[in-house]
Design a protein around this motif. Structure first.
Motif, PDB file in Angstrom:
ATOM      1  N   LYS A  31      33.973  62.477  39.516  1.00 31.81           N
ATOM      2  CA  LYS A  31      35.019  62.685  40.565  1.00 31.81           C
ATOM      3  C   LYS A  31      35.244  61.477  41.115  1.00 31.81           C
ATOM      4  N   THR A  32      35.014  60.217  40.508  1.00 35.70           N
ATOM      5  CA  THR A  32      35.428  58.879  41.207  1.00 35.70           C
ATOM      6  C   THR A  32      36.816  58.780  40.969  1.00 35.70           C
ATOM      7  N   VAL A  33      37.148  58.209  42.541  1.00 36.31           N
ATOM      8  CA  VAL A  33      38.620  58.022  42.617  1.00 36.31           C
ATOM      9  C   VAL A  33      38.662  56.571  42.875  1.00 36.31           C
ATOM     10  N   ASP A  34      39.538  55.904  41.915  1.00 35.60           N
ATOM     11  CA  ASP A  34      39.879  54.546  41.998  1.00 35.60           C
ATOM     12  C   ASP A  34      40.749  54.136  43.182  1.00 35.60           C
ATOM     13  N   GLY A  35      40.337  53.173  43.997  1.00 35.27           N
ATOM     14  CA  GLY A  35      40.930  52.903  45.179  1.00 35.27           C
ATOM     15  C   GLY A  35      41.767  51.268  44.961  1.00 35.27           C
ATOM     16  N   PRO A  36      42.126  51.055  45.948  1.00 33.58           N
ATOM     17  CA  PRO A  36      42.883  49.679  45.859  1.00 33.58           C
ATOM     18  C   PRO A  36      42.148  48.438  45.537  1.00 33.58           C
ATOM     19  N   GLU A  37      41.021  48.694  45.764  1.00 36.19           N
ATOM     20  CA  GLU A  37      39.761  47.476  45.591  1.00 36.19           C
ATOM     21  C   GLU A  37      39.582  47.477  44.113  1.00 36.19           C
ATOM     22  N   VAL A  38      39.867  48.379  43.098  1.00 37.89           N
ATOM     23  CA  VAL A  38      39.513  48.416  41.768  1.00 37.89           C
ATOM     24  C   VAL A  38      40.370  47.123  41.075  1.00 37.89           C
ATOM     25  N   GLY A  39      39.705  46.305  40.247  1.00 35.98           N
ATOM     26  CA  GLY A  39      40.003  45.308  39.585  1.00 35.98           C
ATOM     27  C   GLY A  39      39.015  44.289  39.423  1.00 35.98           C
ATOM     28  N   THR A  40      39.868  43.278  38.783  1.00 31.90           N
ATOM     29  CA  THR A  40      38.825  42.028  38.536  1.00 31.90           C
ATOM     30  C   THR A  40      39.541  40.755  39.524  1.00 31.90           C
ATOM     31  N   TYR A  41      38.258  39.969  40.012  1.00 30.35           N
ATOM     32  CA  TYR A  41      38.632  39.021  41.013  1.00 30.35           C
ATOM     33  C   TYR A  41      37.962  37.792  40.499  1.00 30.35           C
TER      34      TYR A  41
END
Length: 133
Positions: A31-41
């Motif tokens: 039930k994990t919802v990916d938010g806008p923070e998801v990604g590689t930095y």
């Protein structure tokens, strides 16, 4: 009861038991919802790229020769990084495409990596494959 009826009843009970076991043992849905923070930095320090990846509540971080993993939570603009196998929780600030954190008494400003595909128009010349940058 005849043997045939007993066999049918037993088969029905067996089918019900198997069905109930399958329902009781099915894995839970993620039930994990990916938010806008998801990604590689990425962050350049002394000509070396440091990396922070945030995906589905899990993170990985590479700073120098140190590689850390764990889970994270985000509330408003605060990300809490919980290091796997350690009793360390690190606070980071998320703002737009930047994650800022202090690790080993040094501040890092990680910028979100954005990948673009560049295509070329050869105008009848030799074909050139697209590239990702």
């Amino acid at each position: 009861m005849t043997t045939k009826k007993i066999t049918v009843v037993l088969l029905i009970l067996l089918a019900l038991a198997i069905g109930m076991t399958a329902i009781a043992c099915s894995p839970e849905e993620d039930k994990t919802v990916d938010g806008p923070e998801v990604g590689t930095y990425g962050c350049i320090v002394n000509d070396e790229e440091e990396l922070l990846s945030l995906y589905g509540g899990k993170f990985s971080m590479i700073i120098g020769d140190i590689s850390k993993t764990g889970t994270y939570t985000i509330s408003d603009n605060l990300i809490k990084l919980d290091f796997e196998g350690e009793e360390v929780v690190l606070d980071a600030v998320y703002s737009g495409n930047t994650v800022t954190l202090t690790y080993n008494n040094k501040e890092y400003k990680f910028q979100k990596k954005i990948t673009c595909t560049i295509t070329f128009e050869s105008n009848g010349g030799s074909a050139v494959n697209p590239i990702k940058v």
